[in-house]
Scaffold this motif. Sequence first.
Motif, PDB file in Angstrom:
ATOM      1  N   GLN A  75      14.026 -10.675   5.004  1.00 44.44           N
ATOM      2  CA  GLN A  75      12.516 -11.113   4.445  1.00 44.44           C
ATOM      3  C   GLN A  75      11.928 -10.853   5.254  1.00 44.44           C
ATOM      4  O   GLN A  75      10.432 -10.380   4.979  1.00 44.44           O
ATOM      5  CB  GLN A  75      12.865 -12.383   3.712  1.00 44.44           C
ATOM      6  CG  GLN A  75      13.913 -12.601   2.522  1.00 44.44           C
ATOM      7  CD  GLN A  75      13.819 -13.812   1.775  1.00 44.44           C
ATOM      8  OE1 GLN A  75      13.616 -14.995   2.759  1.00 44.44           O
ATOM      9  NE2 GLN A  75      13.864 -14.100   0.535  1.00 44.44           N
TER      10      GLN A  75
ATOM     11  N   ALA B 180      11.368  -9.120   8.242  1.00 45.55           N
ATOM     12  CA  ALA B 180      11.132  -7.822   8.474  1.00 45.55           C
ATOM     13  C   ALA B 180      10.617  -7.053   7.220  1.00 45.55           C
ATOM     14  O   ALA B 180       9.744  -6.259   7.500  1.00 45.55           O
ATOM     15  CB  ALA B 180      12.751  -7.160   8.826  1.00 45.55           C
ATOM     16  N   ALA B 181      10.685  -7.213   6.085  1.00 43.72           N
ATOM     17  CA  ALA B 181      10.143  -6.759   4.982  1.00 43.72           C
ATOM     18  C   ALA B 181       8.841  -7.031   4.656  1.00 43.72           C
ATOM     19  O   ALA B 181       7.864  -6.246   4.765  1.00 43.72           O
ATOM     20  CB  ALA B 181      11.069  -6.981   3.667  1.00 43.72           C
TER      21      ALA B 181
ATOM     22  N   TYR C 136       6.987  -7.823   7.333  1.00 43.83           N
ATOM     23  CA  TYR C 136       6.186  -7.210   8.629  1.00 43.83           C
ATOM     24  C   TYR C 136       6.020  -5.781   8.150  1.00 43.83           C
ATOM     25  O   TYR C 136       4.965  -5.225   8.395  1.00 43.83           O
ATOM     26  CB  TYR C 136       6.973  -7.381   9.915  1.00 43.83           C
ATOM     27  CG  TYR C 136       6.499  -6.669  10.933  1.00 43.83           C
ATOM     28  CD1 TYR C 136       5.390  -7.297  11.723  1.00 43.83           C
ATOM     29  CD2 TYR C 136       6.660  -5.410  11.397  1.00 43.83           C
ATOM     30  CE1 TYR C 136       5.020  -6.575  12.749  1.00 43.83           C
ATOM     31  CE2 TYR C 136       6.374  -4.600  12.305  1.00 43.83           C
ATOM     32  CZ  TYR C 136       5.222  -5.186  12.970  1.00 43.83           C
ATOM     33  OH  TYR C 136       4.890  -4.581  14.030  1.00 43.83           O
ATOM     34  N   ARG C 137       6.921  -4.952   7.626  1.00 42.84           N
ATOM     35  CA  ARG C 137       6.685  -3.577   7.170  1.00 42.84           C
ATOM     36  C   ARG C 137       5.623  -3.529   6.544  1.00 42.84           C
ATOM     37  O   ARG C 137       4.783  -2.803   6.354  1.00 42.84           O
ATOM     38  CB  ARG C 137       8.047  -3.128   6.832  1.00 42.84           C
ATOM     39  CG  ARG C 137       9.161  -2.691   7.818  1.00 42.84           C
ATOM     40  CD  ARG C 137       9.939  -1.740   7.179  1.00 42.84           C
ATOM     41  NE  ARG C 137      10.796  -2.417   6.215  1.00 42.84           N
ATOM     42  CZ  ARG C 137      11.971  -3.175   6.343  1.00 42.84           C
ATOM     43  NH1 ARG C 137      12.361  -3.430   7.562  1.00 42.84           N
ATOM     44  NH2 ARG C 137      12.554  -3.574   5.311  1.00 42.84           N
ATOM     45  N   ALA C 138       5.414  -4.200   5.298  1.00 44.35           N
ATOM     46  CA  ALA C 138       4.496  -4.239   4.253  1.00 44.35           C
ATOM     47  C   ALA C 138       3.162  -4.501   4.678  1.00 44.35           C
ATOM     48  O   ALA C 138       2.032  -3.903   4.312  1.00 44.35           O
ATOM     49  CB  ALA C 138       4.927  -5.415   3.177  1.00 44.35           C
TER      50      ALA C 138
ATOM     51  N   ALA D 212       2.470  -4.148   8.099  1.00 41.07           N
ATOM     52  CA  ALA D 212       1.985  -3.067   9.072  1.00 41.07           C
ATOM     53  C   ALA D 212       1.842  -1.577   8.594  1.00 41.07           C
ATOM     54  O   ALA D 212       1.104  -0.832   9.191  1.00 41.07           O
ATOM     55  CB  ALA D 212       3.175  -3.137  10.103  1.00 41.07           C
ATOM     56  N   ALA D 213       2.306  -1.518   7.116  1.00 43.86           N
ATOM     57  CA  ALA D 213       2.262  -0.137   6.649  1.00 43.86           C
ATOM     58  C   ALA D 213       0.669   0.197   6.183  1.00 43.86           C
ATOM     59  O   ALA D 213      -0.030  -0.743   5.698  1.00 43.86           O
ATOM     60  CB  ALA D 213       3.157  -0.051   5.453  1.00 43.86           C
TER      61      ALA D 213
END
Length: 96
Positions: free
Chosen positions: A9, A11-12, A14-16, A18-19
């Motif tokens: 969760q 990591a998800a 963070y990706r959201a 940082a995108a």
Amino acid sequence: MPVAIAPVQAAAAYRAAAAPEVPAEGGFGATLQRAVEGAVEMGRGADAASTQALLGQGSVSDVVMAVSRAELALQTAVALRDRVVSAYQDVMRMPI
């Protein structure tokens, strides 16, 4: 007590974050049009709530909330218009 977050969760999330944001369909003009349409709908909602209250089918608190939302939307639109006009005037005053 803090809530535990699973690594997946985290990591998800963070990706959201940082995108890069994907621009909305149609760009700035379409976004502005949707905002204006939303403000108009809030005004219509305030009118409908007022009418319902006058007919005895709505509550006064609903009317106050609807009118407050419509007033805030109008104030926001006026402030945005003033900023756009000011920016346009600044650009027109720039030397060539």
